[in-house]
Motif scaffolding. Structure first.
Motif: not given
Length: 272
Positions: A245-246, A261-263, A265-268
């Motif tokens: 995904l990244q 934004p990285a995956i 970072d968005v997840q957090k």
């Protein structure tokens, strides 16, 4: 789990049955008569002819018995579609307009309650003039036992066997029989690559970086939201699926020349 599909659910609702159920829910008589008048005997006309643009046209009139009623009325019509109290291990979920899902917990290889619930649902549909589309109705079995049953007798509805599948797309999410996110993530990646094709096409036509970035953020908003919401639950941003995904996000970043934004970072952020 049994994912039930209806054939033209809106168009098969009988108005007088709907009005009766609205009365059972405490809806006042004048409002029920107004709804009845709104749903029945509504003439419609279609303009046609070669001179349509010049306002010389022919009007064809026809009268319909029931128009496509609002989703709210359909939800009220199906309010009495509930699991039988005697079968406490079953539940019926009604979401997304007219989707109905029967969920049964099987214990000690006893499927009698689950199958009886399905038969009860089929009877309720017949009594309410709702046509079950058996060919599109699917069954999904989630079984984590070490010793599994080799065969499973298919569910029969209206004399037809329901297909048992290994995964099913429900509310935009692919649910697998092992409850893994592999099928759902693969579907998201495939959809993302299809949408990146449009980004590349825009770039070939020498559009500005700002337009490319806006296209990704606006037109592709559905993709990143599905992607990020899935990661909130599966927590796979450090696994192979998360890396795949990244890579999609990095590809979009190279095309748009805009930092994304990285995956992880968005997840957090979404988890918080």
């Amino acid at each position: 789990m049994l994912f039930v599909d209806f054939s033209s659910a809106f168009n098969t609702v009988i108005p007088y049955k709907l009005i009766t159920k609205l009365g059972d829910l405490g809806i006042s008589t004048p409002l029920r008569y107004w709804i009845m008048d709104f749903l029945t005997n509504r003439p419609q006309h279609v303009k046609s002819g070669p001179q349509l643009l010049l306002h010389h046209h022919t009007q064809h009139w026809r009268t319909t018995g029931l128009c496509a009623e609002p989703v709210l009325l359909y939800s009220l019509f199906t309010h009495d579609c509930r699991p039988r109290p005697m079968y406490g291990s079953n539940s019926i979920t009604k979401v997304c307009r007219y989707d109905i899902t029967v969920i049964g917990l099987i214990s000690d290889n006893d499927e009698s309650h689950y199958r009886a619930e399905v038969e009860h649902l089929a009877t309720w549909c017949a009594d309410n003039n709702l046509l079950l589309n058996t060919s599109k109705t699917k069954e999904l079995i989630v079984d984590f036992r070490k010793v599994k049953r080799e065969t499973h007798d298919p569910i029969h509805i209206n004399g037809m066997a329901v297909e048992c599948v290994s995964s099913f797309k429900f509310l935009g999410t692919h649910i697998s029989e092992n409850l893994s996110w592999t099928a759902n993530t693969s579907s998201l990646i495939k959809k993302a690559h299809q949408r990146l094709f449009f980004l590349r096409t825009l770039k070939k036509n020498h559009l500005s970086t700002a337009i490319l970035g806006n296209f990704y953020q606006v037109c592709n908003r559905e993709y990143p939201n599905q992607l990020h919401y899935s990661l909130v639950w599966e927590l796979l941003c450090r696994g192979p699926q998360g890396k795949a995904l990244q890579r999609v996000v990095k590809t979009a970043q190279r095309i748009t020349k805009t930092p994304l934004p990285a995956i992880e970072d968005v997840q957090k952020k979404r988890c918080l």
